[in-house]
Design a protein around this motif. Structure first.
Motif, short mmCIF file in Angstrom:
data_model
loop_
_atom_site.label_atom_id
_atom_site.label_comp_id
_atom_site.label_asym_id
_atom_site.label_seq_id
_atom_site.Cartn_x
_atom_site.Cartn_y
_atom_site.Cartn_z
N THR A 3 22.79 4.33 13.00
CA THR A 3 22.09 3.94 11.77
C THR A 3 20.60 3.80 12.08
O THR A 3 20.21 3.02 12.95
N SER A 4 19.78 4.55 11.37
CA SER A 4 18.33 4.44 11.53
C SER A 4 17.79 3.31 10.67
O SER A 4 18.31 3.05 9.58
N TRP A 5 16.79 2.64 11.16
CA TRP A 5 16.17 1.57 10.39
C TRP A 5 14.67 1.57 10.61
O TRP A 5 14.17 2.07 11.63
N GLN A 6 13.95 1.01 9.66
CA GLN A 6 12.52 0.84 9.77
C GLN A 6 12.08 -0.28 8.84
O GLN A 6 12.74 -0.57 7.85
N LEU A 7 10.98 -0.90 9.20
CA LEU A 7 10.42 -1.94 8.33
C LEU A 7 8.93 -2.05 8.59
O LEU A 7 8.42 -1.70 9.66
N SER A 8 8.23 -2.55 7.58
CA SER A 8 6.81 -2.86 7.72
C SER A 8 6.54 -4.16 6.99
O SER A 8 7.24 -4.51 6.03
N GLY A 9 5.54 -4.88 7.45
CA GLY A 9 5.23 -6.17 6.84
C GLY A 9 4.23 -6.93 7.67
O GLY A 9 3.28 -6.35 8.21
N SER A 10 4.45 -8.24 7.82
CA SER A 10 3.50 -9.07 8.56
C SER A 10 4.25 -10.18 9.28
O SER A 10 5.40 -10.50 8.97
N GLY A 106 14.34 -1.82 19.00
CA GLY A 106 13.08 -2.26 18.42
C GLY A 106 12.42 -3.37 19.23
O GLY A 106 12.93 -3.78 20.29
N PRO A 107 11.30 -3.90 18.76
CA PRO A 107 10.52 -4.87 19.53
C PRO A 107 11.27 -6.13 19.94
O PRO A 107 11.05 -6.66 21.03
N MET A 108 12.17 -6.64 19.08
CA MET A 108 12.83 -7.90 19.40
C MET A 108 13.81 -7.78 20.56
O MET A 108 14.22 -8.79 21.14
N ALA A 109 14.16 -6.56 20.93
CA ALA A 109 15.04 -6.36 22.09
C ALA A 109 14.38 -6.86 23.37
O ALA A 109 15.06 -7.19 24.34
N ALA A 110 13.04 -6.92 23.38
CA ALA A 110 12.33 -7.40 24.57
C ALA A 110 12.57 -8.88 24.81
O ALA A 110 12.52 -9.37 25.95
N PHE A 111 12.85 -9.63 23.74
CA PHE A 111 13.06 -11.07 23.86
C PHE A 111 14.50 -11.44 24.19
O PHE A 111 14.76 -12.50 24.77
N MET A 159 -10.99 -12.26 15.32
CA MET A 159 -10.96 -11.71 16.68
C MET A 159 -9.57 -11.19 16.95
O MET A 159 -8.57 -11.81 16.55
N SER A 160 -9.49 -10.06 17.64
CA SER A 160 -8.18 -9.48 17.93
C SER A 160 -8.16 -8.92 19.34
O SER A 160 -9.20 -8.69 19.96
N MET A 161 -6.93 -8.71 19.83
CA MET A 161 -6.73 -8.17 21.17
C MET A 161 -5.59 -7.16 21.14
O MET A 161 -4.67 -7.28 20.32
N ALA A 162 -5.67 -6.18 22.03
CA ALA A 162 -4.53 -5.29 22.27
C ALA A 162 -3.82 -5.84 23.50
O ALA A 162 -4.13 -5.47 24.63
N THR A 163 -2.88 -6.73 23.27
CA THR A 163 -2.29 -7.51 24.37
C THR A 163 -1.01 -6.93 24.93
O THR A 163 -0.53 -7.37 25.97
N GLY A 164 -0.42 -5.97 24.21
CA GLY A 164 0.89 -5.49 24.60
C GLY A 164 2.03 -6.35 24.09
O GLY A 164 3.19 -6.12 24.42
N HIS A 165 1.72 -7.35 23.26
CA HIS A 165 2.75 -8.20 22.66
C HIS A 165 3.79 -7.31 21.97
O HIS A 165 3.42 -6.42 21.20
N PRO A 166 5.08 -7.53 22.22
CA PRO A 166 6.09 -6.64 21.65
C PRO A 166 6.04 -6.50 20.13
O PRO A 166 6.35 -5.44 19.59
N VAL A 167 5.63 -7.55 19.43
CA VAL A 167 5.62 -7.50 17.98
C VAL A 167 4.61 -6.48 17.47
O VAL A 167 4.87 -5.73 16.53
N ASN A 168 3.43 -6.44 18.08
CA ASN A 168 2.42 -5.43 17.78
C ASN A 168 1.56 -5.25 19.02
O ASN A 168 0.61 -6.01 19.24
N ALA A 200 -0.35 -10.59 12.84
CA ALA A 200 -0.51 -9.14 12.93
C ALA A 200 0.35 -8.46 11.88
O ALA A 200 1.37 -9.02 11.44
N PRO A 201 -0.02 -7.25 11.50
CA PRO A 201 0.91 -6.44 10.72
C PRO A 201 2.02 -5.94 11.64
O PRO A 201 1.83 -5.84 12.86
N ILE A 202 3.18 -5.64 11.09
CA ILE A 202 4.27 -5.08 11.88
C ILE A 202 4.73 -3.76 11.27
O ILE A 202 4.74 -3.60 10.05
N SER A 203 5.12 -2.85 12.13
CA SER A 203 5.69 -1.56 11.71
C SER A 203 6.69 -1.16 12.79
O SER A 203 6.29 -0.70 13.87
N TRP A 204 7.96 -1.37 12.51
CA TRP A 204 9.00 -1.18 13.50
C TRP A 204 10.00 -0.12 13.05
O TRP A 204 10.15 0.12 11.86
N SER A 205 10.72 0.42 14.03
CA SER A 205 11.81 1.33 13.70
C SER A 205 12.77 1.38 14.88
O SER A 205 12.44 0.97 16.01
#
Length: 208
Positions: A3-10, A106-111, A159-168, A200-205
């Protein structure tokens, strides 16, 4: 068949560290620095603007996750609980559970490997709001969290950073919890007012 999934939001989060969270500035990707208070108490809240899990629509739904860690987050031993929007029907609840536990990738698998004590999920009303650059969420009797941008001289007020945080991994705003950012449930209680925050905005799949 997958099953494919995707979402966008914040999303936003508010933890008990002093600004800025040491987890984001570790010198070793395998071992984050120690939280400034010794332990980490964090809430992460997500709003889905548009999303689907196969043919299951997820538009407009909210999810919150809280966690306590006894030391550096990367060392694991998290105690975690989740809250799912009470408006979600049975199929939507199953889909959100798969995505936000990381079972669907998706990103939450890292946690997921970090959690040693899972306190389960509750269906509750979750109020999520965006007011300019401020984000807030409320679960009546449980949580009131809000963050606003860390003060800056930048014209855009952010202020923002490209931190590698799994969420964005590519964009994470530096923020601070507003007064009254509190959580109380599952025998845990904390006040993260004027403590570290991000949004951050989120865009996952993914596929499940």
């Amino acid at each position: 068949m997958a099953t494919s999934w995707q979402l966008s939001g914040s999303y936003f989060e508010n933890c008990n560290c002093d600004v800025v969270c040491p987890c984001l500035v570790s010198t070793n990707a395998q071992l984050t620095s120690k939280p400034t208070q010794g332990v980490c108490d964090v809430a992460l809240v997500f709003h889905i603007d548009k999303g689907n899990f196969g043919d299951v629509r997820l538009d407009g739904l909210n999810v919150a996750m809280v966690a306590h860690t006894p030391g550096p987050m990367a060392q694991g031993n998290w105690t975690a609980a989740a809250y799912i929007d009470e408006r979600a029907d049975e199929r939507q609840t199953e889909a959100l559970g798969a995505i936000f536990t990381g079972a669907a990738g998706g990103p939450m698998a890292a946690f997921a490997p970090m959690i040693s004590t899972n306190l389960g999920a509750k269906k509750v009303p979750i109020k999520y709001q965006i007011d300019g650059k401020k984000r807030s969420a409320e679960i009546a009797g449980v949580m009131h969290m809000a963050v606003e941008p860390l003060p800056t001289m930048r014209e855009d007020g952010e202020m923002s950073m490209a931190t590698g945080h799994p969420v964005n991994p590519d964009w994470l705003a530096l923020a601070v919890g507003v007064e009254g950012s509190t959580f109380r449930d599952h025998g845990m209680s904390w006040d993260n007012s004027r403590r570290n925050g991000h949004y951050a905005p989120i865009s996952w799949s993914g596929q499940h």
